[in-house]
Design a protein around this motif. Sequence first.
Motif, PDB file in Angstrom:
ATOM      1  N   THR A 247      36.871  38.772  37.187  1.00  0.00           N
ATOM      2  CA  THR A 247      38.198  38.273  37.531  1.00  0.00           C
ATOM      3  C   THR A 247      38.360  38.284  39.047  1.00  0.00           C
ATOM      4  O   THR A 247      37.849  39.177  39.734  1.00  0.00           O
ATOM      5  N   ALA A 248      39.061  37.312  39.574  1.00  0.00           N
ATOM      6  CA  ALA A 248      39.232  37.192  41.019  1.00  0.00           C
ATOM      7  C   ALA A 248      39.734  38.497  41.626  1.00  0.00           C
ATOM      8  O   ALA A 248      40.718  39.077  41.155  1.00  0.00           O
ATOM      9  N   SER A 249      39.035  38.951  42.640  1.00  0.00           N
ATOM     10  CA  SER A 249      39.376  40.139  43.442  1.00  0.00           C
ATOM     11  C   SER A 249      39.191  41.471  42.722  1.00  0.00           C
ATOM     12  O   SER A 249      39.498  42.517  43.287  1.00  0.00           O
ATOM     13  N   CYS A 250      38.682  41.462  41.475  1.00  0.00           N
ATOM     14  CA  CYS A 250      38.539  42.752  40.785  1.00  0.00           C
ATOM     15  C   CYS A 250      37.465  43.616  41.441  1.00  0.00           C
ATOM     16  O   CYS A 250      37.608  44.841  41.538  1.00  0.00           O
ATOM     17  N   GLN A 251      36.384  43.012  41.921  1.00  0.00           N
ATOM     18  CA  GLN A 251      35.335  43.797  42.584  1.00  0.00           C
ATOM     19  C   GLN A 251      35.848  44.383  43.893  1.00  0.00           C
ATOM     20  O   GLN A 251      35.555  45.538  44.223  1.00  0.00           O
ATOM     21  N   LYS A 252      36.609  43.589  44.620  1.00  0.00           N
ATOM     22  CA  LYS A 252      37.230  44.085  45.855  1.00  0.00           C
ATOM     23  C   LYS A 252      38.151  45.263  45.549  1.00  0.00           C
ATOM     24  O   LYS A 252      38.149  46.279  46.267  1.00  0.00           O
ATOM     25  N   ALA A 253      38.919  45.157  44.467  1.00  0.00           N
ATOM     26  CA  ALA A 253      39.841  46.225  44.083  1.00  0.00           C
ATOM     27  C   ALA A 253      39.095  47.506  43.753  1.00  0.00           C
ATOM     28  O   ALA A 253      39.482  48.601  44.182  1.00  0.00           O
ATOM     29  N   VAL A 254      38.006  47.377  42.990  1.00  0.00           N
ATOM     30  CA  VAL A 254      37.228  48.563  42.623  1.00  0.00           C
ATOM     31  C   VAL A 254      36.695  49.247  43.872  1.00  0.00           C
ATOM     32  O   VAL A 254      36.769  50.477  44.010  1.00  0.00           O
ATOM     33  N   ARG A 255      36.159  48.478  44.808  1.00  0.00           N
ATOM     34  CA  ARG A 255      35.585  49.067  46.020  1.00  0.00           C
ATOM     35  C   ARG A 255      36.640  49.777  46.856  1.00  0.00           C
ATOM     36  O   ARG A 255      36.343  50.779  47.510  1.00  0.00           O
ATOM     37  N   GLN A 256      37.859  49.268  46.837  1.00  0.00           N
ATOM     38  CA  GLN A 256      38.921  49.944  47.582  1.00  0.00           C
ATOM     39  C   GLN A 256      39.418  51.176  46.831  1.00  0.00           C
ATOM     40  O   GLN A 256      39.680  52.220  47.438  1.00  0.00           O
ATOM     41  N   LEU A 257      39.529  51.080  45.526  1.00  0.00           N
ATOM     42  CA  LEU A 257      40.043  52.198  44.739  1.00  0.00           C
ATOM     43  C   LEU A 257      39.124  53.413  44.798  1.00  0.00           C
ATOM     44  O   LEU A 257      39.594  54.552  44.870  1.00  0.00           O
ATOM     45  N   ILE A 258      37.804  53.194  44.753  1.00  0.00           N
ATOM     46  CA  ILE A 258      36.902  54.349  44.721  1.00  0.00           C
ATOM     47  C   ILE A 258      36.903  55.124  46.034  1.00  0.00           C
ATOM     48  O   ILE A 258      36.380  56.236  46.088  1.00  0.00           O
ATOM     49  N   GLU A 259      37.502  54.565  47.075  1.00  0.00           N
ATOM     50  CA  GLU A 259      37.595  55.306  48.325  1.00  0.00           C
ATOM     51  C   GLU A 259      38.561  56.487  48.214  1.00  0.00           C
ATOM     52  O   GLU A 259      38.394  57.495  48.907  1.00  0.00           O
ATOM     53  N   LYS A 260      39.560  56.369  47.329  1.00  0.00           N
ATOM     54  CA  LYS A 260      40.582  57.407  47.264  1.00  0.00           C
ATOM     55  C   LYS A 260      40.792  57.970  45.867  1.00  0.00           C
ATOM     56  O   LYS A 260      41.443  59.006  45.706  1.00  0.00           O
ATOM     57  N   TYR A 261      40.242  57.289  44.868  1.00  0.00           N
ATOM     58  CA  TYR A 261      40.487  57.691  43.490  1.00  0.00           C
ATOM     59  C   TYR A 261      39.171  57.917  42.746  1.00  0.00           C
ATOM     60  O   TYR A 261      38.126  57.389  43.133  1.00  0.00           O
ATOM     61  N   GLN A 262      39.274  58.697  41.669  1.00  0.00           N
ATOM     62  CA  GLN A 262      38.176  58.788  40.713  1.00  0.00           C
ATOM     63  C   GLN A 262      38.404  57.682  39.698  1.00  0.00           C
ATOM     64  O   GLN A 262      39.408  57.697  38.965  1.00  0.00           O
ATOM     65  N   VAL A 263      37.509  56.713  39.652  1.00  0.00           N
ATOM     66  CA  VAL A 263      37.722  55.508  38.843  1.00  0.00           C
ATOM     67  C   VAL A 263      36.811  55.532  37.619  1.00  0.00           C
ATOM     68  O   VAL A 263      35.601  55.765  37.738  1.00  0.00           O
ATOM     69  N   TYR A 264      37.401  55.289  36.449  1.00  0.00           N
ATOM     70  CA  TYR A 264      36.651  55.196  35.205  1.00  0.00           C
ATOM     71  C   TYR A 264      36.937  53.844  34.550  1.00  0.00           C
ATOM     72  O   TYR A 264      38.043  53.302  34.677  1.00  0.00           O
ATOM     73  N   PHE A 265      35.960  53.336  33.838  1.00  0.00           N
ATOM     74  CA  PHE A 265      36.081  52.043  33.173  1.00  0.00           C
ATOM     75  C   PHE A 265      36.140  52.279  31.666  1.00  0.00           C
ATOM     76  O   PHE A 265      35.282  52.968  31.104  1.00  0.00           O
ATOM     77  N   VAL A 266      37.166  51.741  31.029  1.00  0.00           N
ATOM     78  CA  VAL A 266      37.440  52.030  29.624  1.00  0.00           C
ATOM     79  C   VAL A 266      37.151  50.792  28.785  1.00  0.00           C
ATOM     80  O   VAL A 266      37.722  49.721  29.017  1.00  0.00           O
ATOM     81  N   ALA A 267      36.268  50.960  27.801  1.00  0.00           N
ATOM     82  CA  ALA A 267      35.886  49.853  26.921  1.00  0.00           C
ATOM     83  C   ALA A 267      36.098  50.254  25.473  1.00  0.00           C
ATOM     84  O   ALA A 267      36.074  51.453  25.139  1.00  0.00           O
ATOM     85  N   PRO A 268      36.301  49.287  24.582  1.00  0.00           N
ATOM     86  CA  PRO A 268      36.471  49.616  23.161  1.00  0.00           C
ATOM     87  C   PRO A 268      35.213  50.250  22.578  1.00  0.00           C
ATOM     88  O   PRO A 268      34.092  49.915  22.958  1.00  0.00           O
ATOM     89  N   ALA A 269      35.417  51.167  21.640  1.00  0.00           N
ATOM     90  CA  ALA A 269      34.299  51.787  20.929  1.00  0.00           C
ATOM     91  C   ALA A 269      34.012  50.984  19.668  1.00  0.00           C
ATOM     92  O   ALA A 269      34.927  50.547  18.978  1.00  0.00           O
TER      93      ALA A 269
END
Length: 347
Positions: A247-269
């Motif tokens: 999705t547009a800008s999602c990679q940019k968002a992830v790279r910015q978020l991991i600078e200050k947050y612990q980021v986890y990716f949630v997928a269906p089981a």
Amino acid sequence: MNFFVLFPFFCNFVASMENSYIKQFPDLLKGKKMMYVHGFGSSGQSGTVRRLRTVFPNATVIAPDLPLHPEEAIALLHQLCRDEQPDIILGTSMGGMYTEQLRGFDRICTNPALCIADTMHDHGLTGTQQYQNPRQDGVQTFYVDKTLVKEYRTVSERRFEGLTAEDSGRVFGLFGDEDTVVDTFDLFHQHYPRAIRFHGEHRMDDRSFMHSVLPVIRWIDDRQEKRERPIVYIGTETLADARQLPTASCQKAVRQLIEKYQVYFVAPAHSTDVSRYASTSAWLEQYINVPAWGHTVFTNQRHLLYGDYLIEGTETGGAMATSIVFGSDTFKTWDDIIEYFSRLGGQ
């Protein structure tokens, strides 16, 4: 306008594009020591060393010129470890081979040449060679004969000696998926669980360093400091469009978020369809890459997640985190989410 007039402007443009990836992190590794172990035919004056000192301005970067003979080189590194007690060791290629053997320290082995004698043979690294970077002793060339290759084989075959479970958990291996020089992923992974493929070649550049090595350094620094960052969960449904592209800008968002947050990716089981797990993991490896390693959660019970923020496609309700609904009137795009978190200031 002829080529020779345009060429300097072209070089400056390329340099500016490359440098656009570089960013300083004054608080990361602040007051700490990092030891960098260079690759074959290089020196402590490499571009990687300059990069480290730029990105971590408040860290001390120790980068020795390694002796040509491997017994002397590994002895020097052991001595430096005893004298300097580095907080983290980063080694690339041949340096990754040496770094693997420096027990008792937090380490990152990037494209480690664990079978360096074979690599030297396969890639013609024999005969007269030229150092790729200036050395303090002023030597510019060196000669590799069969005896020297045998010395490298002897030292490299000490890999994994004395390895303990505790030490194994302190080492990351990073392997470029476009590396045509060295491929020791499987050998490394037999002894170390933290083996990660990243998007890049054998030589590290600004992009691969900032997107792949830096997140691992941040993980190590956080663990050393017992630092607990606020947690952001991201539902995988927000990351891919209808064509399964980011999705547009999602990679940019992830790279910015991991600078200050612990980021986890949630997928269906999926209890029965194992292929869906593999498909999700492959997508995250391709488009999110290193930040998703060890940070993916498969669950159908999002209401049990405990964190600070949950970015999701539709509000599931009940999660112990502030819900941010991607595509809603407030957060129509990832740029809206980026702006929201920039206003929070990483609180």
